[in-house]
Design a protein around this motif. Sequence first.
Motif, PDB file in Angstrom:
ATOM      1  N   VAL A 142     -54.288  69.924  30.234  1.00 16.00           N
ATOM      2  CA  VAL A 142     -55.036  70.850  29.133  1.00 16.00           C
ATOM      3  C   VAL A 142     -55.238  72.150  29.944  1.00 16.00           C
ATOM      4  CG1 VAL A 142     -57.313  71.067  28.493  1.00 16.00           C
ATOM      5  CG2 VAL A 142     -55.934  69.190  27.952  1.00 16.00           C
ATOM      6  N   LEU A 155     -48.572  72.354  21.738  1.00 11.64           N
ATOM      7  CA  LEU A 155     -49.089  72.127  23.106  1.00 11.64           C
ATOM      8  C   LEU A 155     -47.729  71.558  23.900  1.00 11.64           C
ATOM      9  CD1 LEU A 155     -52.522  70.850  22.443  1.00 11.64           C
ATOM     10  CD2 LEU A 155     -51.918  73.124  23.589  1.00 11.64           C
ATOM     11  N   GLU A 174     -59.402  67.709  19.492  1.00 15.82           N
ATOM     12  CA  GLU A 174     -59.303  68.142  20.623  1.00 15.82           C
ATOM     13  C   GLU A 174     -58.164  68.959  21.163  1.00 15.82           C
ATOM     14  OE1 GLU A 174     -62.232  64.763  23.137  1.00 15.82           O
ATOM     15  OE2 GLU A 174     -60.072  64.462  22.776  1.00 15.82           O
ATOM     16  N   GLN A 175     -56.946  68.563  20.635  1.00 14.43           N
ATOM     17  CA  GLN A 175     -55.785  69.388  21.013  1.00 14.43           C
ATOM     18  C   GLN A 175     -55.891  70.663  20.096  1.00 14.43           C
ATOM     19  OE1 GLN A 175     -51.901  67.226  20.507  1.00 14.43           O
ATOM     20  NE2 GLN A 175     -53.140  65.308  20.395  1.00 14.43           N
ATOM     21  N   PRO A 200     -46.659  68.811  26.227  1.00 14.30           N
ATOM     22  CA  PRO A 200     -47.039  67.767  26.365  1.00 14.30           C
ATOM     23  C   PRO A 200     -47.217  67.256  27.987  1.00 14.30           C
ATOM     24  CG  PRO A 200     -45.038  67.372  25.260  1.00 14.30           C
ATOM     25  CD  PRO A 200     -45.374  68.667  25.415  1.00 14.30           C
ATOM     26  N   PHE A 224     -50.017  72.270  16.582  1.00 12.00           N
ATOM     27  CA  PHE A 224     -50.687  72.565  17.884  1.00 12.00           C
ATOM     28  C   PHE A 224     -49.791  73.390  19.017  1.00 12.00           C
ATOM     29  CE2 PHE A 224     -52.330  68.195  16.845  1.00 12.00           C
ATOM     30  CZ  PHE A 224     -53.435  68.631  16.154  1.00 12.00           C
ATOM     31  N   TYR A 257     -54.068  65.245  29.797  1.00  5.95           N
ATOM     32  CA  TYR A 257     -52.660  65.688  29.122  1.00  5.95           C
ATOM     33  C   TYR A 257     -52.832  65.578  27.569  1.00  5.95           C
ATOM     34  CZ  TYR A 257     -50.283  65.484  33.494  1.00  5.95           C
ATOM     35  OH  TYR A 257     -49.943  65.816  34.927  1.00  5.95           O
ATOM     36  N   PRO A 258     -52.306  66.453  26.800  1.00  9.33           N
ATOM     37  CA  PRO A 258     -52.449  66.642  25.359  1.00  9.33           C
ATOM     38  C   PRO A 258     -52.624  65.477  24.621  1.00  9.33           C
ATOM     39  CG  PRO A 258     -51.312  68.601  26.249  1.00  9.33           C
ATOM     40  CD  PRO A 258     -51.246  67.449  27.401  1.00  9.33           C
ATOM     41  N   VAL A 313     -57.877  72.966  22.300  1.00  5.98           N
ATOM     42  CA  VAL A 313     -56.954  73.513  23.469  1.00  5.98           C
ATOM     43  C   VAL A 313     -56.407  74.634  22.914  1.00  5.98           C
ATOM     44  CG1 VAL A 313     -55.275  73.043  25.071  1.00  5.98           C
ATOM     45  CG2 VAL A 313     -56.850  71.141  24.285  1.00  5.98           C
ATOM     46  N   ASN A 324     -52.228  74.196  29.892  1.00  6.82           N
ATOM     47  CA  ASN A 324     -51.630  74.651  28.685  1.00  6.82           C
ATOM     48  C   ASN A 324     -52.329  75.948  28.373  1.00  6.82           C
ATOM     49  OD1 ASN A 324     -49.861  73.145  26.679  1.00  6.82           O
ATOM     50  ND2 ASN A 324     -50.803  71.448  27.980  1.00  6.82           N
TER      51      ASN A 324
END
Lengths: 300, 230
Positions: B96, B90, B142-143, B92, B88, B134-135, B146, B99
């Motif tokens: 979202v 992302l 879902e992550q 943290p 990912f 938040y991720p 994103v 990001n």
Amino acid sequence: MSALAKVSYFWRSATGGLRHSPFVHFIAITTIAIALFAAGLARTAGSALDGLLASLGGEVEVTVYLAPELAEDQVEALRTQLETASGGRAVLVKPEEALERLARELGDLGDALSQLPENPLPPSLELSVAPERRTPELLERLSLQLRALPGVTGVDYGREAVERLTAIARALQFGGLVAFAVVLFATIIIVSATLQLAIYARREEIEIQKLVGATDRFVKAPFLIEGLLQGLLGAAVALGGLWAFGQLVGPTLTSLFSFLLGPTSSEPMVRAGLALELIFAGGLLGLVGSFIAVGRFLRV
Amino acid sequence: MIQMFHVYKAYPGDPPVLSDINLHVEKGEFIFLTGPSGAGKTTLLKLLFCGEKATKGQILVGGRNIARIRESAIPYLRRNIGVVFQDFKLLPQRTVEDNVAFTLDVLGRPRAEAREKVHRMLKLVGLEHKASSYPLRLSGGEQQRVVIARALVNDPTILLADEPTGNLDPALTVEIMDLLNQVNIRGTTVLVATHDSTLLARYQKRTVRLERGFIVSDEDGVKAARRMAV
């Protein structure tokens, strides 16, 4: 591509960075603050010392001894010549006045002077030289120039005292500069190290920035702003500290050293000039520290 | 869109990771890169977004030779390539929305414009209701969505996905693959590295198979799916 949006992003990123690793930045800001506080104190002490040297220097006068046979108009002409050459004021001291002064200085022994068959002291002109011409070199040149004038039999300007005072002032200036350079170097190293920690803490973010197409300059800019902010905050803390120091300890120091420092000691601890110097120095320290950190650590 | 000519990649002291790679990808194609672990799939993708430099050979991306690209030009190349990772990547501590907006921040897009694009992209991946989450509070699928939104928000012409479903269960895998398929239908060239043979059978796309750094087969979707079935 909007420059305003970029600047806004850099600002958000830099302030976010300060919030992200508060302890690391606290160390850097404190280090800068201590260094600038010390520099500010040294600067204030330095200007007080300059004042002291200037006041001591003011007491150094050039005494020009004249031939006793000179007429009053010739003495007057010489006085004008002396003032023109030196840029200061010349006062005539007649032989009887000089003898009186000597008697006063000798105290009880002064009575012995009255036994002399005649006054051995020549008339003289006491010349106070403008402060900017009180260096040993310029005084030596002036002395030679005055000695060459007709009617002048000798010149005395307390050469040794002037040379010693100048040597002390130079030694203090040099010592101050060396100490300041060492503190500056240490501060830059610490600021740079703390920023490297901050960069390390955000390595993931940097990696993603690079992946989505950020240029090196874009990645580095927020860290440079962070360094600048650290420096400015450090300077603000140092100025606050100096102000508090001036309020709490200033009056005591003034009364302790007033006999030496004279009127300069009553100046406030934080003057506008000093505040600007420290803010500039703080910003520069932070920028240089962060510049080194991003250069060494952010090889992206 | 992508052309690789006799590309090699080797690290000092080790056998080549990629050997004599010749690959041509047309604009708007969807390609699976498959093969066992260590076959060179990830390295091949890295070469395409200049995460690594080829030891030998020429690589053209959008007509530009990236084997000889200057360091300072790499960011501009990457702005045309979206990248999706298995892990990912992302942030943290950012929402979202933030990001996804990260890509646009980097490009200096005004906030209002960025917000609008981000919402459009979150809608595309079905996550508009999670914009302020938040991720770490999201599921793996879902992550990954994103990440796809972040990779696509700048309208790149190429999307590279390295094992995008490697951490996901079968249901989420289908969800992500459907999304990548949809992105491809919209015109983006998509390269997906995967060792999941069920995906090849299900989606029937051109499949390039790597083994020990060599391309051992390059088949259209039907042929590849048929071979998988055997």
